[in-house]
Design a protein around this motif. Structure first.
Motif: not given
Lengths: 230, 230
Positions: B21-24, B85-88, B175-183
């Motif tokens: 749920c935190w990922r979401t 975008v969360l993940a291209s 990278g320089i900003s978070p994406n879905y992998a970070d979450y």
């Protein structure tokens, strides 16, 4: 123009076993760049002194000298942007995580299985250097470091769980086709295959099938290399 | 329009602790979408029966029902392509590897540290369900499963080596900003922070600093959540 690669070799000059050089070999093949892979040995420090450091891979591309496998991959994508991309800017950040996982978990695990086998395949003067430097690093003999291999292989296979889970759902880390992240991990397995009879992977493991696909890629570049059919 | 999220809760309805749920939650914040996070408990199966399955996260977006955190992230990127975008497509394949690593190494490791703490924070009827289902899965009691925590924390920290190495060179997995992998990875740490006083990370760990950045992201969405200041 052909790119020169200084490529780690054993006593037999065709035995090319560096995991990092394999990353570069596959990166060059991915970009369809011609390469002259020159054999280089651990103690041939003079031969690459022009690069300002003492480790391979080193490439020379039309006079341009680049070392370190990650830096080489970056250089190839920047220099040859019209050829197949190894890792887009978006992929590079996540490929760094794959690289960190490979360095610690995969290569760390494989080292404890094969380092004594690697030693046995080196030229005598390289054996002296390799044993001294590695035993100092590990704090024990190569033989003690690699003891109990059969028991350790089970734990090693278990440590591959994240790779196995991923490859159940997609053929490559890169998705439907391989990218530089695949070559990073594959380099570790190729290091083992070129130096050791250890059966690292069970044949029904999705990781085994993925390795097979990469052994067959680029007209069997990696599969034809001098090594063991494991 | 506000998206409804069915969000796992403890006996206190503000205690929201599911890693998925935190990922979401963070995915919705990343895309700047408004959410009504409805508390849901393990035994509230009837409340999400409309989704055709029994686990959260489930979202309802203008009548559209989507479940499973990965599928939800895909849905959000496909439905709201003009928002961040969360993940291209290129990142999705490698994010799958991060997800597999998180599920096995990070969440597998944290489970053995906090499952007894999670149990203690549930409603009584959820405690019965949780203990029975988890003890059947683990083949032992929750208390035995979580025994020897202090000794296990050292090994857990060591298992984070790939994440630590990556975060030494870049602020986020993306990278320089978070994406879905970070979450994905952050959800695991938030699961622990919302349920347990266990000090999973040393304060000088690059992983600690990365977690801090994500606790502070989106106006402190995760940092303000009911949990422990660990």
């Amino acid at each position: 123009l052909t790119i020169t690669l200084y490529d780690l070799a054993g006593a037999e000059e065709d035995r090319r076993f560096s995991p990092y050089c394999w990353r570069t070999r596959l990166a060059l093949a991915h970009k369809d760049l011609a390469v002259d892979a020159v054999p280089w040995h651990f103690t041939d420090k003079d031969a690459i002194a022009f690069s300002g450091q003492g480790r391979v891979p080193v490439i020379v591309d039309d006079g341009e000298v680049v070392f370190d496998s990650w830096t080489i991959a970056d250089y190839l994508d920047a220099t040859y942007p019209d050829r197949p991309v190894l890792a887009s800017p978006a992929e590079r950040a996540l490929a760094k995580f794959v690289s960190a996982w490979t360095d610690t978990v995969v290569q760390g695990g494989i080292a404890r299985l094969i380092m004594a086998d690697v030693w046995a395949l080196l030229r005598e003067k390289d054996q002296v250097y390799f044993r001294e430097s590695r035993e100092a690093r590990f704090g024990t003999t190569l033989e003690a470091f690699c003891a109990g291999r059969d028991e350790k292989i089970a734990a090693f296979r278990q440590s591959l769980a994240p790779l196995r889970l991923t490859l159940k759902d997609q053929p490559y880390l890169g998705g439907i086709s391989p990218n530089y992240a695949d070559y990073i991990v594959f380099g570790a397995f190729q290091w083992a295959r070129c130096t050791s009879k250890a059966q690292l992977l069970a044949e029904d493991d999705p990781v085994f099938a993925w390795r097979r696909r990469l052994l067959d890629a680029f007209d069997g570049l990696a599969g034809k290399a001098l090594g063991y059919k494991v």
